[in-house]
Scaffold this motif. Sequence first.
Motif, mmCIF file in Angstrom:
data_model
loop_
_atom_site.group_PDB
_atom_site.id
_atom_site.type_symbol
_atom_site.label_atom_id
_atom_site.label_comp_id
_atom_site.label_asym_id
_atom_site.label_seq_id
_atom_site.Cartn_x
_atom_site.Cartn_y
_atom_site.Cartn_z
ATOM 1 N N LEU A 151 0.802 -1.160 0.173
ATOM 2 C CA LEU A 151 -0.093 -0.087 -0.084
ATOM 3 C C LEU A 151 0.856 1.142 0.023
ATOM 4 C CD1 LEU A 151 -2.720 -1.005 2.582
ATOM 5 C CD2 LEU A 151 -3.169 -0.901 0.081
ATOM 6 N N SER A 152 2.074 1.291 -0.514
ATOM 7 C CA SER A 152 3.165 2.324 -0.323
ATOM 8 C C SER A 152 2.514 3.687 -1.176
ATOM 9 C CB SER A 152 4.303 1.715 -1.118
ATOM 10 O OG SER A 152 5.312 2.806 -1.069
ATOM 11 N N PRO A 153 1.691 3.570 -2.125
ATOM 12 C CA PRO A 153 1.251 4.782 -2.568
ATOM 13 C C PRO A 153 -0.016 5.566 -1.957
ATOM 14 C CG PRO A 153 1.258 3.046 -4.460
ATOM 15 C CD PRO A 153 1.443 2.527 -3.229
ATOM 16 N N ALA A 154 -0.599 4.570 -1.065
ATOM 17 C CA ALA A 154 -1.885 5.099 -0.472
ATOM 18 C C ALA A 154 -1.873 5.091 1.141
ATOM 19 C CB ALA A 154 -3.096 4.188 -0.791
ATOM 20 N N GLY A 198 5.249 -11.661 -9.209
ATOM 21 C CA GLY A 198 3.645 -11.613 -8.967
ATOM 22 C C GLY A 198 3.217 -10.548 -8.054
ATOM 23 N N MET A 199 1.875 -10.699 -7.767
ATOM 24 C CA MET A 199 1.673 -9.663 -6.477
ATOM 25 C C MET A 199 1.742 -8.295 -7.040
ATOM 26 S SD MET A 199 -0.589 -11.336 -4.307
ATOM 27 C CE MET A 199 -0.868 -12.895 -3.715
ATOM 28 N N ARG A 200 1.892 -8.051 -8.219
ATOM 29 C CA ARG A 200 2.375 -6.438 -8.695
ATOM 30 C C ARG A 200 1.712 -5.431 -8.161
ATOM 31 N NH1 ARG A 200 5.800 -6.701 -13.140
ATOM 32 N NH2 ARG A 200 4.889 -5.522 -14.372
ATOM 33 N N ALA A 201 0.249 -5.821 -8.188
ATOM 34 C CA ALA A 201 -0.764 -4.632 -7.817
ATOM 35 C C ALA A 201 -0.526 -3.990 -6.328
ATOM 36 C CB ALA A 201 -2.238 -5.041 -8.240
ATOM 37 N N THR A 202 0.236 -4.737 -5.595
ATOM 38 C CA THR A 202 0.322 -4.351 -3.969
ATOM 39 C C THR A 202 0.928 -3.072 -4.052
ATOM 40 O OG1 THR A 202 2.230 -5.771 -3.776
ATOM 41 C CG2 THR A 202 -0.069 -6.705 -3.348
ATOM 42 N N HIS A 203 1.984 -2.943 -4.968
ATOM 43 C CA HIS A 203 3.022 -1.827 -4.700
ATOM 44 C C HIS A 203 3.841 -1.823 -3.572
ATOM 45 C CE1 HIS A 203 2.847 0.579 -8.673
ATOM 46 N NE2 HIS A 203 2.668 -0.527 -8.969
ATOM 47 N N SER A 204 4.318 -3.127 -3.041
ATOM 48 C CA SER A 204 4.937 -3.074 -1.958
ATOM 49 C C SER A 204 6.338 -2.366 -2.000
ATOM 50 C CB SER A 204 4.995 -4.358 -1.368
ATOM 51 O OG SER A 204 3.742 -5.038 -1.504
ATOM 52 N N ASN A 205 6.598 -1.328 -2.062
ATOM 53 C CA ASN A 205 7.864 -0.400 -2.151
ATOM 54 C C ASN A 205 8.607 -0.501 -0.857
ATOM 55 O OD1 ASN A 205 7.414 0.542 -5.090
ATOM 56 N ND2 ASN A 205 6.031 1.444 -4.241
ATOM 57 N N SER A 206 10.043 -0.313 -1.048
ATOM 58 C CA SER A 206 10.836 -0.160 0.248
ATOM 59 C C SER A 206 10.486 1.141 0.764
ATOM 60 C CB SER A 206 12.113 -0.494 -0.162
ATOM 61 O OG SER A 206 12.425 -1.666 -0.742
ATOM 62 N N THR A 207 10.605 1.424 1.899
ATOM 63 C CA THR A 207 10.342 2.605 2.332
ATOM 64 C C THR A 207 11.757 3.240 3.177
ATOM 65 O OG1 THR A 207 8.146 2.426 2.936
ATOM 66 C CG2 THR A 207 9.295 4.323 4.151
ATOM 67 N N LEU A 208 12.100 4.238 2.742
ATOM 68 C CA LEU A 208 13.486 4.430 3.474
ATOM 69 C C LEU A 208 13.239 5.774 4.349
ATOM 70 C CD1 LEU A 208 15.403 5.198 -0.065
ATOM 71 C CD2 LEU A 208 15.264 3.220 1.299
ATOM 72 N N LEU A 209 13.782 5.593 5.547
ATOM 73 C CA LEU A 209 13.423 6.463 6.665
ATOM 74 C C LEU A 209 14.670 7.165 7.081
ATOM 75 C CD1 LEU A 209 11.657 3.665 8.884
ATOM 76 C CD2 LEU A 209 10.714 5.579 7.576
#
Length: 386
Positions: A151-154, A198-209
């Motif tokens: 859910l990275s974009p949302a 696969g599971m491409r629509a999840t957009h599970s991007n890395s998060t850089l803190l």
Amino acid sequence: MSISDVLTPDLLHRIRERAPGYDERNEFCAEDLDELQQAGYLKALVPEEFGGLGWDLRQLVETQRRLSAYAPATALAVNMHHVWVSVGRQMVRRGHPEFEQVLTESSEGHIFAFGISEPGNDAVLFDSSTAAQANDDGSVSFTGTKIFTTLSPAWTRLGLFGKDTAATGEEGETPLIFGFLPREAEGWRAADDWDVLGMRATHSNSTLLDGATVPAQRIVRRLPTGPNQDPLVFAIFSSFLTLLSAVYTGIGDRALQLGAEHAAAREALTTGETLDQDPDIRYKLAEAQLRQLALDAQLRSIAAEVEAGAEHGPSWFPRLVTLRTTATRTARAVLDAALGTSGGAQYRRTSELSRLYRDALAGIHHPSDDESAHRTLANYLLGPLK
């Protein structure tokens, strides 16, 4: 509201129709998420007194399984939000009001995401490579990398944790600090690194803190490093593993349905009969059904016992990792059978079975992975290594 009132046939049909395009374009399932939120699905598990639908975990598991049969990636995406709501619900029921914010804000439309996984961290919840700096005002600043941030974009609230290396507990243990980062906070960014099998629509991007600061009122727990029996640990594991298993069970449900449909539609040149009359095909699909029904019973049982607060003591974690391992293994085994009985046309990339097979492979990487699950089971059965 009932399940069918929320996930209506029309909504599920639209979600299934969009799934191939999301996968092909490697696009986030934004329309699905918007429609599910408008339907009230993201507050399904929120108790009615907090403004939600008041479902229990059994209902949500059933619904996530159904949604996954229509679009696995969409189901997995919203799953991570549901996990935090389930955690909040469990913790509030156990007398921890600091988690009420998860319930109230979910009811208000906020979307929660999971910022837990880290590169190379096989300790999962019991240690962290993310630095957590406690500030004088009670806030905490986090620096590190989180991977698989679905859910990275949302997301509007990121549940995360890190390790405060400047403080020690009573026994010299370094505390782990958990909190919820508002999206509007500074000091973080999402990497554009989600182009996967696969599971491409999840957009599970890395998060850089980089010094991303969680306000004091959003810090919800401090724990020692290493395995422990804190209720937050159980709430996360039980919610995550049960709901994750529901998603992969739904993949198996759909694979069996497609396998049966393809067998009935194909005709053998040698006999003139459809392949659903072929004894070998029937045996293979029956074996897949056997696996799926065994998983069905296991999933329903665990969901009911988590909801009821069953007392399994030290056997809880072996039970949970067994469910998760069985669910992801079964999804792949059922897809093997469905693909093996459905003909070469289903090997095409545009086939739904082909997409489901790629989606199911993501199960290899979810906690608890195969090695971790077996360590848990061996330690329970044989005791820890000497």
